[in-house]
Design a protein around this motif. Structure first.
Motif, PDB file in Angstrom:
ATOM      1  N   PRO A 114      27.904  25.040  32.906  1.00 13.60           N
ATOM      2  CA  PRO A 114      28.200  26.396  32.432  1.00 13.60           C
ATOM      3  C   PRO A 114      27.765  26.668  30.995  1.00 13.60           C
ATOM      4  O   PRO A 114      27.275  27.759  30.695  1.00 13.60           O
ATOM      5  CB  PRO A 114      29.728  26.492  32.574  1.00 13.60           C
ATOM      6  CG  PRO A 114      30.089  25.474  33.595  1.00 13.60           C
ATOM      7  CD  PRO A 114      29.108  24.362  33.433  1.00 13.60           C
TER       8      PRO A 114
ATOM      9  N   THR B 285      29.398  43.791  37.173  1.00 14.09           N
ATOM     10  CA  THR B 285      29.220  42.394  37.572  1.00 14.09           C
ATOM     11  C   THR B 285      28.633  41.612  36.405  1.00 14.09           C
ATOM     12  O   THR B 285      27.681  42.058  35.757  1.00 14.09           O
ATOM     13  CB  THR B 285      28.278  42.292  38.788  1.00 14.09           C
ATOM     14  OG1 THR B 285      28.829  43.055  39.867  1.00 14.09           O
ATOM     15  CG2 THR B 285      28.104  40.843  39.206  1.00 14.09           C
ATOM     16  N   THR B 286      29.187  40.438  36.120  1.00 18.99           N
ATOM     17  CA  THR B 286      28.725  39.654  34.974  1.00 18.99           C
ATOM     18  C   THR B 286      27.487  38.833  35.332  1.00 18.99           C
ATOM     19  O   THR B 286      27.294  38.437  36.480  1.00 18.99           O
ATOM     20  CB  THR B 286      29.838  38.724  34.479  1.00 18.99           C
ATOM     21  OG1 THR B 286      30.287  37.901  35.566  1.00 18.99           O
ATOM     22  CG2 THR B 286      31.015  39.512  33.935  1.00 18.99           C
TER      23      THR B 286
ATOM     24  N   LEU C  66      26.893  35.825  34.507  1.00 15.50           N
ATOM     25  CA  LEU C  66      27.302  34.470  34.854  1.00 15.50           C
ATOM     26  C   LEU C  66      28.708  34.491  35.448  1.00 15.50           C
ATOM     27  O   LEU C  66      29.499  35.384  35.139  1.00 15.50           O
ATOM     28  CB  LEU C  66      27.303  33.562  33.611  1.00 15.50           C
ATOM     29  CG  LEU C  66      25.992  33.361  32.866  1.00 15.50           C
ATOM     30  CD1 LEU C  66      26.235  32.480  31.637  1.00 15.50           C
ATOM     31  CD2 LEU C  66      24.928  32.732  33.755  1.00 15.50           C
ATOM     32  N   ASP C  67      29.004  33.494  36.236  1.00 13.97           N
ATOM     33  CA  ASP C  67      30.352  33.313  36.769  1.00 13.97           C
ATOM     34  C   ASP C  67      31.275  32.913  35.615  1.00 13.97           C
ATOM     35  O   ASP C  67      31.018  31.927  34.917  1.00 13.97           O
ATOM     36  CB  ASP C  67      30.330  32.221  37.841  1.00 13.97           C
ATOM     37  CG  ASP C  67      31.703  31.950  38.445  1.00 13.97           C
ATOM     38  OD1 ASP C  67      32.647  32.729  38.188  1.00 13.97           O
ATOM     39  OD2 ASP C  67      31.824  30.949  39.176  1.00 13.97           O
TER      40      ASP C  67
ATOM     41  N   ALA D  51      34.385  31.919  35.903  1.00 16.25           N
ATOM     42  CA  ALA D  51      35.460  31.013  36.313  1.00 16.25           C
ATOM     43  C   ALA D  51      35.572  29.764  35.424  1.00 16.25           C
ATOM     44  O   ALA D  51      36.685  29.377  35.051  1.00 16.25           O
ATOM     45  CB  ALA D  51      35.287  30.616  37.776  1.00 16.25           C
TER      46      ALA D  51
ATOM     47  N   ARG E 270      37.650  30.478  32.185  1.00 13.73           N
ATOM     48  CA  ARG E 270      38.945  31.162  32.302  1.00 13.73           C
ATOM     49  C   ARG E 270      39.881  30.766  31.164  1.00 13.73           C
ATOM     50  O   ARG E 270      40.126  29.582  30.932  1.00 13.73           O
ATOM     51  CB  ARG E 270      39.615  30.826  33.631  1.00 13.73           C
ATOM     52  CG  ARG E 270      39.103  31.596  34.828  1.00 13.73           C
ATOM     53  CD  ARG E 270      39.856  31.151  36.075  1.00 13.73           C
ATOM     54  NE  ARG E 270      41.279  31.476  35.976  1.00 13.73           N
ATOM     55  CZ  ARG E 270      41.842  32.515  36.576  1.00 13.73           C
ATOM     56  NH1 ARG E 270      41.112  33.346  37.294  1.00 13.73           N
ATOM     57  NH2 ARG E 270      43.138  32.738  36.455  1.00 13.73           N
TER      58      ARG E 270
END
Length: 384
Positions: free
Chosen positions: A61, A366-367, A369-370, A372, A375
């Motif tokens: 990430p 909508t981003t 990148l994810d 998650a 968080r």
């Protein structure tokens, strides 16, 4: 107290990440206020070297965020900000002193290439074509052409200016205001209230304290580092150059002192020398042993530096997170609270991507990148 005013978003923290959040939120059509207890770039940003790196990041990430951010920095430079922020696409060179070290570095680079990083191997006999003043006897290196640099204080100031956000410096946030049902409704400062349905915590190393004002925990800790600055020189160091063990130091969880040689020239002439890491709280004491270790490491890479004067040294506090990933995005524990902090030593480079991702969330898009892995409440989940 001065009269309260209302906007769409309050960004707390006028460092590089806060500046980028303000810029991209404003570009998304939001009315933004940027508040800081000190001046723009008065904290960690002003003590940074301005690195925009992919070379020190393993696939995952953070590397994805670095690649996104690098594209956005290049876009800003092409828009005309390049000269003003001293944007320099000079590339990085990671050197290995032994054959085993070079083999490990090549393996690391192969994984990065698979994730989209541009790399090229540099044999020992070719090193001086890239860096004529490197020490002899090194085993080889990997060249990273995507590594770039900006002058961090200038860059933060120009991003703030380009955002058009209302800049409120010299104001300390004392409370995150909330409605009866717990949602954010702004912040209270020592000079008045700022009303907004969204608050972004971009307070860097002090992100834990700002999160606490909203009643949530965020495990951001200070990790101290020193930088040596030499007298201005002709351009004798062409790239950002560092030893391969720097990557391990960045990824380390140790609180103890770690140093690894990092050397780079600047557009203004001085050479910047790092890097040290240690968790000693917010202790701002000068440490001669650390500075000596930095100087010794730099002269091992570039022997000519032993004859160069060091004009000054400065220190800063990187916002360390236990898993080395920043907190980016909405906090599900407090509706309307967003985080953009905990980038450790990579905040300058990761700021643009962070700002764009936050703006996309704030605008309901909508981003890229994810989010998650970033968080803000992931540590609470682990503890449970």
């Amino acid at each position: 107290m001065s009269k309260a005013f209302t906007c769409d978003v309050v960004v707390v923290g006028a460092g590089m990440v806060g500046a980028a959040c303000a810029l991209y939120a404003a570009r998304a059509g939001l009315d933004v206020a940027l508040v800081d207890r000190g001046p723009v770039a008065g904290g960690t940003t002003g003590a940074g070297e301005g690195n925009l790196l992919v070379s020190d990041k393993e696939p995952g990430p953070e590397l994805d965020l670095a690649l996104l951010s690098g594209r956005l920095w290049a876009d800003l430079a092409e828009e005309g900000l390049g000269p003003a922020i001293e944007y320099e696409a000079k590339g990085g060179v990671v050197v290995a002193s032994t054959p085993d070290g070079l083999a490990a570095l090549e393996t690391f680079a192969a994984g990065q290439r698979a994730a989209g990083v541009l790399t090229s191997s540099v044999a020992a006999g070719q090193l001086h074509d890239l860096e004529p003043h490197l020490a002899p006897g090194l085993a080889g290196a990997v060249h990273y052409p995507q590594d770039t640099q900006v002058m961090p204080a200038l860059a933060a100031a120009h991003l703030v200016r380009a955002s058009g956000a209302r800049l409120l410096t010299g104001r300390t946030v004392t409370e995150v205001l909330r409605t009866a049902d717990g949602a954010v409704r702004g912040v209270r400062t020592d000079r008045g209230d700022l009303h907004a349905p969204a608050v972004v915590n971009a307070a860097g190393t002090w992100g834990s304290a700002v999160a606490g004002l909203a009643g949530v925990s965020l495990p951001v800790l200070p990790r101290r580092g020193f930088v040596l600055v030499t007298e201005p020189l002709p351009r004798m160091v062409r790239h950002k150059v560092y030893a391969a063990d720097y990557v391990a130091d960045v990824a380390s969880d140790s609180a103890a002192l770690q140093t690894s040689p990092v050397v780079e020239g600047t557009a203004a002439g001085p050479v910047l020398i790092g890097a040290s890491r240690e968790r000693v709280g917010f202790d701002r004491s000068f440490s001669l042993p650390v500075v000596r270790a930095l100087a010794a490491g730099a002269t091992r890479l570039f022997p000519f530096l032993s004859e160069v004067r060091a004009l000054r040294t400065y220190l800063g506090f990187r916002p360390y997170m236990p898993d080395h990933l920043p907190a980016i995005g909405p906090d599900p524990r407090v509706p309307g609270l967003f985080h953009a902090c905990g980038h450790e030593g990579a905040g300058i480079g990761l700021a643009t991507g962070t700002g764009q991702l936050l703006a996309q969330v704030l605008a309901g898009k909508t981003t890229d990148l994810d989010l998650a892995p970033f968080r803000p409440d992931r540590f609470v989940q682990e503890a449970a």
